[in-house]
Design a protein around this motif. Structure first.
Motif, PDB file in Angstrom:
ATOM      1  N   MET A 272     -11.177 -11.004  -6.501  1.00  0.00           N
ATOM      2  CA  MET A 272     -10.929 -10.517  -7.855  1.00  0.00           C
ATOM      3  C   MET A 272      -9.793  -9.505  -7.912  1.00  0.00           C
ATOM      4  SD  MET A 272     -13.164 -12.037  -9.792  1.00  0.00           S
ATOM      5  CE  MET A 272     -13.161 -11.020 -11.270  1.00  0.00           C
ATOM      6  N   LEU A 275      -6.789  -9.760 -10.344  1.00  0.00           N
ATOM      7  CA  LEU A 275      -7.089  -9.668 -11.774  1.00  0.00           C
ATOM      8  C   LEU A 275      -7.254  -8.236 -12.248  1.00  0.00           C
ATOM      9  CD1 LEU A 275      -9.698 -12.556 -12.069  1.00  0.00           C
ATOM     10  CD2 LEU A 275      -7.236 -12.643 -12.530  1.00  0.00           C
ATOM     11  N   ALA A 276      -7.278  -7.271 -11.332  1.00  0.00           N
ATOM     12  CA  ALA A 276      -7.607  -5.896 -11.698  1.00  0.00           C
ATOM     13  C   ALA A 276      -6.499  -4.914 -11.381  1.00  0.00           C
ATOM     14  CB  ALA A 276      -8.885  -5.468 -10.980  1.00  0.00           C
ATOM     15  N   VAL A 311     -15.077  -5.203  -9.122  1.00  0.00           N
ATOM     16  CA  VAL A 311     -14.454  -5.941 -10.223  1.00  0.00           C
ATOM     17  C   VAL A 311     -15.341  -7.118 -10.608  1.00  0.00           C
ATOM     18  CG1 VAL A 311     -12.371  -7.124 -11.004  1.00  0.00           C
ATOM     19  CG2 VAL A 311     -12.207  -5.303  -9.279  1.00  0.00           C
ATOM     20  N   PRO A 313     -15.897 -10.324 -13.669  1.00  0.00           N
ATOM     21  CA  PRO A 313     -15.313 -11.009 -14.817  1.00  0.00           C
ATOM     22  C   PRO A 313     -16.006 -10.588 -16.101  1.00  0.00           C
ATOM     23  CG  PRO A 313     -16.644 -12.516 -13.512  1.00  0.00           C
ATOM     24  CD  PRO A 313     -16.560 -11.240 -12.737  1.00  0.00           C
ATOM     25  N   SER A 314     -15.225 -10.368 -17.142  1.00  0.00           N
ATOM     26  CA  SER A 314     -15.810 -10.077 -18.446  1.00  0.00           C
ATOM     27  C   SER A 314     -16.637 -11.276 -18.904  1.00  0.00           C
ATOM     28  CB  SER A 314     -14.708  -9.786 -19.467  1.00  0.00           C
ATOM     29  OG  SER A 314     -15.244  -9.730 -20.780  1.00  0.00           O
ATOM     30  N   VAL A 321     -11.422  -8.544 -17.183  1.00  0.00           N
ATOM     31  CA  VAL A 321     -12.395  -8.108 -16.187  1.00  0.00           C
ATOM     32  C   VAL A 321     -12.974  -6.754 -16.613  1.00  0.00           C
ATOM     33  CG1 VAL A 321     -11.320  -9.321 -14.258  1.00  0.00           C
ATOM     34  CG2 VAL A 321     -10.640  -6.958 -14.767  1.00  0.00           C
ATOM     35  N   THR A 322     -14.119  -6.438 -16.031  1.00  0.00           N
ATOM     36  CA  THR A 322     -14.718  -5.116 -16.143  1.00  0.00           C
ATOM     37  C   THR A 322     -14.706  -4.498 -14.750  1.00  0.00           C
ATOM     38  OG1 THR A 322     -16.136  -5.750 -17.995  1.00  0.00           O
ATOM     39  CG2 THR A 322     -16.819  -3.834 -16.705  1.00  0.00           C
TER      40      THR A 322
END
Length: 356
Positions: A272, A275-276, A311, A313-314, A321-322
């Motif tokens: 992840m 993505l962050a 991290v 995924p939303s 992402v959250t």
């Protein structure tokens, strides 16, 4: 200077309270009930050479074809030595045993038990050189809070034990460290919500290095997603085994100074990471929580030293992402409460939930 104390024995009243309240709830979706359930058992252990974070979590996969089989088990384990290392392991159904109504879980070869007033942990990541065998004895009365507001439609329940004493071993890399009477913290959270809902939080604990220092403190702040409005705030102070004071909501002011330079933080799961990028840029360089009420005043200062990011995924936006920023640093507590001077310095870990 620290004062060596004997390893404590569990207090019967605290042990009974935890057995009756800290048990796994499990997702109602398994029995055709409400979905979107999340639950985790979280532990922090502080030593001078290593800080350890362990999280056993069960999360409903909202995209699972069968809601009755949507619950996913993960183990998060992070250790800060010279820098953070660790990872996230996910387990198939056949590798997981969690007993509802008990503090008893097996995730693959890792497990958590509550036995005669002691938390027993055995963890080993599959793909990273991180393992631990620990016994943790609670030395404070737990705090329990149900259905606190995350958003207008969502809520979170929690239990936390602000202070435990740990012993055992932590292996990070090629080094195994013996843990003797180390300060530790535990919380257990559960609720029905989605990552990406309209909420954010800051959650921190601080403990003294000196075991003879009686103070323990926990800070909780729930806000809207943009962090412009606080929906819940609490600053919880323990003296010895018992709570001395709780400050809430309008009694609390939080101030931030600057942005902490996180460099290139550890991000897990590693798949992840792309993505962050840049997601921790608003972790503060310094943070101060000031509580005042009825002549009492308490001031908690926190200075970050290192950040690791978990991290996810939303669940609202497939392109977002959250990020849970796990921030280790130095804490200082001061003030006067109930006519008693408060002073404490030691390790702290604050969790800042942010959008990626």
């Amino acid at each position: 200077m620290t004062t060596a104390l004997p390893f404590p024995s569990p207090a019967p009243r605290v042990s009974a309270t935890l057995a009756a309240t800290d048990y796994f709830r499990r997702s109602p979706a398994r029995l055709r009930g409400r979905a979107d359930h999340k639950e985790w058992q979280h532990f922090l252990v502080h030593t001078e050479g290593a800080h350890l974070l362990v999280n056993f979590n069960l999360v409903d996969d909202r995209w699972a074809p069968d809601p009755r089989r949507a619950e996913v088990a993960r183990l998060i384990a992070l250790a800060r030595t010279d820098a953070w290392d660790g990872g996230v392991d996910r387990f198939a159904d056949g590798e997981v045993e969690v007993v509802p109504g008990r503090i008893d879980a097996r995730f693959g070869e890792s497990w958590l038990r509550f036995d005669r007033g002691r938390y027993l942990l055995s963890i080993a990541l599959r793909d990273r050189p991180l393992a631990a065998e620990l016994e943790l004895v609670p030395t404070t009365t737990p705090a329990l809070s149900a259905n606190q507001p995350l958003s207008p439609e969502r809520s979170l329940s929690w239990l936390f034990v602000p202070r435990l004493v740990a012993r055992g071993t932590i292996t990070a890399g090629s080094v195994t460290r013996r843990v003797e009477a180390a300060p530790a913290y535990h919380d257990h959270n559960w609720g029905h919500f989605l990552w990406g809902d309209d909420f954010s939080w800051e959650w921190g604990s601080a403990l003294p290095w000196d075991p003879a220092n009686a103070w323990s403190v926990v800070h909780v702040r729930m806000t809207d997603r943009g962090r412009s409005a606080a929906r819940y705030q609490g600053l919880f102070l323990w003296r010895g085994s018992e709570p001395l004071r709780v400050f809430r909501d309008e009694e609390i002011r939080v101030a931030y100074d600057g942005c902490f330079d996180v460099g290139r933080p550890l991000r897990v799961p590693r798949v992840m990471a792309l993505l962050a990028s840049g997601a921790a840029s608003d972790v503060p360089r310094r943070m101060e929580v000031v509580a005042r009420s009825d002549g009492d005043e308490l001031r908690l200062r926190f200075a970050p030293e290192a950040v690791a990011q978990v991290v996810m995924p939303s669940e609202r936006d497939l392109e977002a992402v959250t990020v849970l920023n796990e921030v280790s640093g130095r804490a200082a507590l001061s003030g006067r409460v109930r006519g008693v001077e408060v002073a404490m310095e030691g390790p702290g870990v604050f969790e800042f939930l942010r959008d990626g």
